[in-house]
Design a protein around this motif. Structure first.
Motif, short mmCIF file in Angstrom:
data_model
loop_
_atom_site.label_atom_id
_atom_site.label_comp_id
_atom_site.label_asym_id
_atom_site.label_seq_id
_atom_site.Cartn_x
_atom_site.Cartn_y
_atom_site.Cartn_z
N ALA A 148 28.54 -6.36 -10.66
CA ALA A 148 28.82 -5.52 -9.49
C ALA A 148 29.14 -4.09 -9.91
CB ALA A 148 29.97 -6.11 -8.68
N VAL A 149 29.85 -3.94 -11.01
CA VAL A 149 30.20 -2.60 -11.50
C VAL A 149 28.95 -1.86 -11.96
CG1 VAL A 149 31.48 -1.32 -13.25
CG2 VAL A 149 32.57 -3.26 -12.09
N SER A 150 28.13 -2.50 -12.77
CA SER A 150 26.93 -1.81 -13.26
C SER A 150 25.97 -1.50 -12.10
CB SER A 150 26.22 -2.61 -14.35
OG SER A 150 25.81 -3.87 -13.89
N ALA A 151 25.94 -2.35 -11.08
CA ALA A 151 25.10 -2.07 -9.91
C ALA A 151 25.60 -0.84 -9.15
CB ALA A 151 25.07 -3.28 -8.97
N LEU A 152 26.91 -0.66 -9.09
CA LEU A 152 27.46 0.51 -8.42
C LEU A 152 27.23 1.80 -9.21
CD1 LEU A 152 30.81 -1.08 -7.21
CD2 LEU A 152 29.03 -0.13 -5.72
N TRP A 153 27.30 1.72 -10.53
CA TRP A 153 27.16 2.90 -11.38
C TRP A 153 25.73 3.26 -11.71
CZ3 TRP A 153 31.42 1.46 -15.48
CH2 TRP A 153 32.69 1.63 -14.91
N ARG A 154 24.83 2.29 -11.71
CA ARG A 154 23.46 2.51 -12.18
C ARG A 154 22.73 3.66 -11.47
NH1 ARG A 154 21.83 -2.44 -12.20
NH2 ARG A 154 22.50 -2.78 -14.33
N PRO A 155 22.87 3.87 -10.17
CA PRO A 155 22.15 5.00 -9.55
C PRO A 155 22.54 6.37 -10.10
CG PRO A 155 22.89 3.45 -7.88
CD PRO A 155 23.53 3.03 -9.17
N PRO B 298 32.04 10.36 -6.01
CA PRO B 298 31.21 9.58 -5.09
C PRO B 298 31.73 8.15 -4.93
CG PRO B 298 29.81 10.86 -6.54
CD PRO B 298 31.22 11.01 -7.05
N THR B 299 31.61 7.63 -3.72
CA THR B 299 32.16 6.33 -3.36
C THR B 299 31.71 5.21 -4.29
OG1 THR B 299 32.26 7.02 -1.05
CG2 THR B 299 32.35 4.65 -1.48
N MET B 300 30.44 5.17 -4.64
CA MET B 300 29.95 4.09 -5.50
C MET B 300 30.59 4.14 -6.89
SD MET B 300 25.96 3.93 -4.31
CE MET B 300 25.48 2.69 -5.50
N LEU B 301 30.76 5.34 -7.44
CA LEU B 301 31.41 5.46 -8.75
C LEU B 301 32.88 5.06 -8.65
CD1 LEU B 301 29.86 8.82 -10.02
CD2 LEU B 301 29.25 6.49 -10.70
N ARG B 302 33.53 5.52 -7.60
CA ARG B 302 34.94 5.20 -7.39
C ARG B 302 35.14 3.69 -7.21
NH1 ARG B 302 39.37 8.71 -5.41
NH2 ARG B 302 40.97 7.38 -4.48
N GLY C 28 33.23 1.35 -8.35
CA GLY C 28 33.01 0.73 -9.66
C GLY C 28 34.24 0.85 -10.54
N ILE C 29 34.92 1.98 -10.47
CA ILE C 29 36.15 2.18 -11.25
C ILE C 29 37.23 1.23 -10.74
CG2 ILE C 29 38.04 3.81 -11.73
CD1 ILE C 29 35.79 6.01 -11.71
N VAL C 30 37.34 1.09 -9.43
CA VAL C 30 38.32 0.15 -8.84
C VAL C 30 38.03 -1.27 -9.32
CG1 VAL C 30 39.08 -0.91 -6.67
CG2 VAL C 30 38.86 1.58 -6.83
N SER D 212 30.80 7.04 -19.84
CA SER D 212 29.92 6.61 -20.93
C SER D 212 28.66 5.95 -20.38
CB SER D 212 30.68 5.64 -21.83
OG SER D 212 29.86 5.17 -22.87
N PHE D 213 28.82 5.10 -19.37
CA PHE D 213 27.68 4.39 -18.78
C PHE D 213 26.73 5.37 -18.09
CE2 PHE D 213 25.49 2.10 -15.40
CZ PHE D 213 25.06 0.97 -16.05
N THR D 214 27.27 6.30 -17.30
CA THR D 214 26.44 7.22 -16.54
C THR D 214 25.98 8.42 -17.36
OG1 THR D 214 28.33 8.47 -15.70
CG2 THR D 214 27.53 6.62 -14.35
#
Length: 181
Positions: A167-174, A138-142, A144-146, A47-49
């Motif tokens: 921290a989660v939004s920073a990982l998913w934002r790109p 991708p690692t950043m999405l994963r 963020g899920i963790v 939903s975010f991405t």
């Protein structure tokens, strides 16, 4: 209107193990709850991405128009089927001569009807998703899920969960796809 066909694929055991390591859990008692929370975190990520993570089938119901129309799920991998939908719900597959499809370089799917169709709606079935399976997320999405799953786990008895941890939004934002009006 977009209709999901396939649900989110099952959360793999290695992702649950990764979440448990993040939470410093050494028991299996909460594995079913963690899997549910990881599923919720994954759907929140989508939903975010504004992108499906793991490829699966989707359907869009579109009005009959002789203009290019966007499909709602991203990134589109393949457009499989276009059907006319009658008022009584009966469907009929359209000939490939009746429409044109395109998937642009951003993964946006498009359809344009070429011939007059005597119904008011068409249903488009297509495959969409960033990767084929969980191991390729991708690692950043994963991560963020963790972290989001960890947040859900730590706050499972709280009613105060109102926004994404920074921290989660920073990982998913790109990976976030923006919508232009």
């Amino acid at each position: 209107m977009s209709i999901p066909i396939d649900d989110l694929p099952d959360i793999p055991a290695d992702l649950i193990d990764e979440i448990k390591a993040f939470l410093r859990l050494d028991h299996d008692e909460d594995d079913p709850a963690i899997a549910e929370m990881a599923g919720s975190a994954s759907l929140l990520c989508e939903s975010f991405t504004r992108q499906l993570l793991v490829a699966r089938m989707a359907q869009d119901m579109l009005p009959v128009k002789n203009v290019w129309q966007k499909l709602s799920r991203l990134p589109v991998q393949a457009i499989d089927l276009v059907e006319s939908v009658a008022a009584d719900g009966l469907t009929q597959e359209l000939s490939s001569d009746d429409y044109i499809v395109d998937i642009d370089s951003d993964g946006q799917g498009w359809i344009r009807l070429q011939t007059a169709v005597s119904v008011s709606r068409v249903r488009v079935s297509y495959a969409a998703g960033l990767v084929a399976d969980w191991e390729e997320v991708p690692t950043m999405l994963r991560q963020g899920i963790v972290r989001m799953t960890g947040y859900f786990y730590a706050n499972r008895d709280s009613n105060d969960v109102h926004q994404l941890p920074h921290a989660v939004s920073a990982l998913w934002r790109p990976y976030r796809r923006m919508r232009m009006g």
